[in-house]
Design an enzyme around this catalytic site. Structure first.
Site, PDB file in Angstrom:
ATOM      1  N   TYR A   1      -1.177   9.726  11.049  1.00  0.00           N
ATOM      2  CA  TYR A   1      -1.729   8.861   9.996  1.00  0.00           C
ATOM      3  C   TYR A   1      -3.159   8.444  10.341  1.00  0.00           C
ATOM      4  O   TYR A   1      -4.067   8.526   9.509  1.00  0.00           O
ATOM      5  CB  TYR A   1      -0.810   7.646   9.855  1.00  0.00           C
TER       6      TYR A   1
ATOM      7  N   GLN B   1     -11.583  -8.225  14.467  1.00  0.00           N
ATOM      8  CA  GLN B   1     -11.381  -8.651  15.863  1.00  0.00           C
ATOM      9  C   GLN B   1     -12.009  -7.674  16.850  1.00  0.00           C
ATOM     10  O   GLN B   1     -11.980  -6.484  16.618  1.00  0.00           O
ATOM     11  CB  GLN B   1      -9.879  -8.734  16.151  1.00  0.00           C
TER      12      GLN B   1
ATOM     13  N   GLY C   1       4.126   0.940  -5.810  1.00  0.00           N
ATOM     14  CA  GLY C   1       3.252   0.340  -4.807  1.00  0.00           C
ATOM     15  C   GLY C   1       1.847   0.032  -5.303  1.00  0.00           C
ATOM     16  O   GLY C   1       1.651  -0.403  -6.450  1.00  0.00           O
TER      17      GLY C   1
HETATM   18  P1  NAD Z   1       3.919   3.953  -1.431  1.00  0.00           P
HETATM   19  O1  NAD Z   1       4.679   4.820  -0.478  1.00  0.00           O
HETATM   20  O2  NAD Z   1       4.571   2.720  -1.916  1.00  0.00           O
HETATM   21  O3  NAD Z   1       3.440   4.829  -2.690  1.00  0.00           O
HETATM   22  C1  NAD Z   1       2.829   6.079  -2.481  1.00  0.00           C
HETATM   23  C2  NAD Z   1       2.931   6.925  -3.737  1.00  0.00           C
HETATM   24  O4  NAD Z   1       2.329   8.193  -3.426  1.00  0.00           O
HETATM   25  C3  NAD Z   1       4.377   7.199  -4.194  1.00  0.00           C
HETATM   26  O5  NAD Z   1       4.495   6.959  -5.567  1.00  0.00           O
HETATM   27  C4  NAD Z   1       4.568   8.672  -3.867  1.00  0.00           C
HETATM   28  O6  NAD Z   1       5.445   9.339  -4.780  1.00  0.00           O
HETATM   29  C5  NAD Z   1       3.153   9.203  -3.987  1.00  0.00           C
HETATM   30  N1  NAD Z   1       2.949  10.448  -3.264  1.00  0.00           N
HETATM   31  C6  NAD Z   1       3.315  10.741  -1.978  1.00  0.00           C
HETATM   32  N2  NAD Z   1       3.012  12.012  -1.698  1.00  0.00           N
HETATM   33  C7  NAD Z   1       2.442  12.534  -2.805  1.00  0.00           C
HETATM   34  C8  NAD Z   1       1.919  13.820  -3.140  1.00  0.00           C
HETATM   35  N3  NAD Z   1       1.961  14.849  -2.272  1.00  0.00           N
HETATM   36  N4  NAD Z   1       1.386  14.005  -4.372  1.00  0.00           N
HETATM   37  C9  NAD Z   1       1.373  12.992  -5.266  1.00  0.00           C
HETATM   38  N5  NAD Z   1       1.878  11.764  -5.017  1.00  0.00           N
HETATM   39  C10 NAD Z   1       2.404  11.550  -3.809  1.00  0.00           C
HETATM   40  O7  NAD Z   1       2.522   3.619  -0.688  1.00  0.00           O
HETATM   41  P2  NAD Z   1       1.531   2.353  -0.837  1.00  0.00           P
HETATM   42  O8  NAD Z   1       1.902   1.374   0.193  1.00  0.00           O
HETATM   43  O9  NAD Z   1       1.413   1.942  -2.257  1.00  0.00           O
HETATM   44  O10 NAD Z   1       0.182   3.025  -0.318  1.00  0.00           O
HETATM   45  C11 NAD Z   1      -0.772   3.618  -1.193  1.00  0.00           C
HETATM   46  C12 NAD Z   1      -1.943   4.122  -0.351  1.00  0.00           C
HETATM   47  O11 NAD Z   1      -2.490   3.049   0.412  1.00  0.00           O
HETATM   48  C13 NAD Z   1      -1.550   5.209   0.655  1.00  0.00           C
HETATM   49  O12 NAD Z   1      -2.589   6.170   0.774  1.00  0.00           O
HETATM   50  C14 NAD Z   1      -1.408   4.442   1.944  1.00  0.00           C
HETATM   51  O13 NAD Z   1      -1.612   5.244   3.093  1.00  0.00           O
HETATM   52  C15 NAD Z   1      -2.505   3.406   1.779  1.00  0.00           C
HETATM   53  N6  NAD Z   1      -2.272   2.227   2.609  1.00  0.00           N
HETATM   54  C16 NAD Z   1      -1.149   1.465   2.458  1.00  0.00           C
HETATM   55  C17 NAD Z   1      -0.944   0.362   3.296  1.00  0.00           C
HETATM   56  C18 NAD Z   1       0.284  -0.503   3.210  1.00  0.00           C
HETATM   57  O14 NAD Z   1       0.460  -1.351   4.108  1.00  0.00           O
HETATM   58  N7  NAD Z   1       1.136  -0.365   2.209  1.00  0.00           N
HETATM   59  C19 NAD Z   1      -1.889   0.067   4.287  1.00  0.00           C
HETATM   60  C20 NAD Z   1      -3.027   0.858   4.413  1.00  0.00           C
HETATM   61  C21 NAD Z   1      -3.206   1.937   3.559  1.00  0.00           C
END
Ligand code: NAD
Length: 255
Positions: free
Chosen positions: A153, A255, A17
């Site tokens: 969240y 917004q 991601g």
């Molecule tokens: P994802 O689920 O694709 O990847 C998250 C990664 O975090 C994974 O590789 C997972 O193994 C790792 N992870 C989870 N728990 C863990 C732990 N306890 N210790 C170490 N690693 C751990 O998520 P993403 O979409 O790439 O999101 C990354 C960040 O961005 C997150 O904090 C998420 O909340 C934030 N975010 C994402 C979005 C979205 O739409 N994708 C939107 C807003 C915020």
């Protein structure tokens, strides 16, 4: 190119991601990167792809001692630590009525307490290294505005918004040469989005069509959109940027 030349970064959640994309772009921009994730298989693959400029460390962000070891290994491998990207995160599509105690505890542990641990351990190291340092924390649009479907969240990401400001103030007031900021992505298509679509009983196409409506720009984000925000905040281009919230969200929060 070279916007991060000479910097050494730890990026959590970098096995996939946004984190994996950020690791790749950081190396393109001249940084050395520790890919820190509890997913060993995918994390090692990302680090291997990046060659000598990257190393994998198996980190569960909820384990304080593992954080200490991660920083020690980063120093031993690349000599110092300049940048921390607290990107690891989890989400449950559950409102207040549907959130179990386990889901609440897990979300707070990973998204909020993990960010506290990472900042505290990194600041301890960065404060004496004599170089410009930066920490960027993954919050969310849901750390600025709420969505009922993501109760725990929202709680965790809202906390990250203000933890970031309090830590930035501390670093500034104590002249530590460490900037601290938060990043607030809108909906980004990553494995987390696929998982969220599944929790919502939708295909990714149905999910995208529904949630594009909330982004006045007319499309959802991609991991690169967020990674380049991290590049900016971690570079010396952002020398005067601390305690701020960078929303990268296609107008979601306008917004
Ligand atoms: P994802 O689920 O694709 O990847 C998250 C990664 O975090 C994974 O590789 C997972 O193994 C790792 N992870 C989870 N728990 C863990 C732990 N306890 N210790 C170490 N690693 C751990 O998520 P993403 O979409 O790439 O999101 C990354 C960040 O961005 C997150 O904090 C998420 O909340 C934030 N975010 C994402 C979005 C979205 O739409 N994708 C939107 C807003 C915020």
């Amino acid at each position: 190119m070279d916007r991060l030349k000479g910097k050494v970064a730890i990026i959590t959640g970098a096995a996939q991601g946004i984190g994996a994309c950020t690791a790749r772009i950081f190396v393109q921009e001249g940084a050395k990167v520790v890919v820190a994730d509890m997913n060993e298989t995918d994390g090692r693959a990302v680090a291997a792809e990046l060659g000598e400029n990257a190393a994998f460390f198996k980190l569960n962000v909820t384990d304080y001692n593992a954080w200490k070891e991660c920083v020690a290994v980063t120093k031993a491998t690349f000599g110092k630590l300049n940048v921390l990207i607290n990107n690891a995160g989890i989400s449950y599509r559950k409102d207040i009525a549907g959130t179990s105690l386990e889901e609440w505890d897990r979300t707070i542990a990973v998204n909020q307490t993990g960010v506290f641990y990472g900042m505290q351990v990194a600041i301890e190291e960065m404060r004496t290294n004599g170089e410009k340092c930066s920490i960027a924390n993954a919050s969310s649009i849901e750390g600025l505005v709420a969505e009922s479907a993501f109760f725990a969240y929202c709680a965790s990401k809202g906390a990250v918004t203000l933890m970031t400001k309090a830590a930035a103030l501390y670093c500034g007031e104590n002249r530590l040469n460490i900037r601290v900021n938060s990043v607030h992505p809108g909906y980004i298509i990553t494995p987390m989005a696929y998982d969220d679509a599944r929790q919502n009983g939708q295909t990714i196409e149905e999910y995208s069509a529904e949630f594009i409506q909330k982004h006045p720009i007319g499309y959802l984000g991609k991991p690169e959109d967020i990674a380049y925000g991290y590049v900016y905040l971690s570079s010396d281009e952002a020398d005067f940027v601390s305690g701020t919230q960078l929303a990268i969200d296609g107008c979601y929060t306008a917004q």
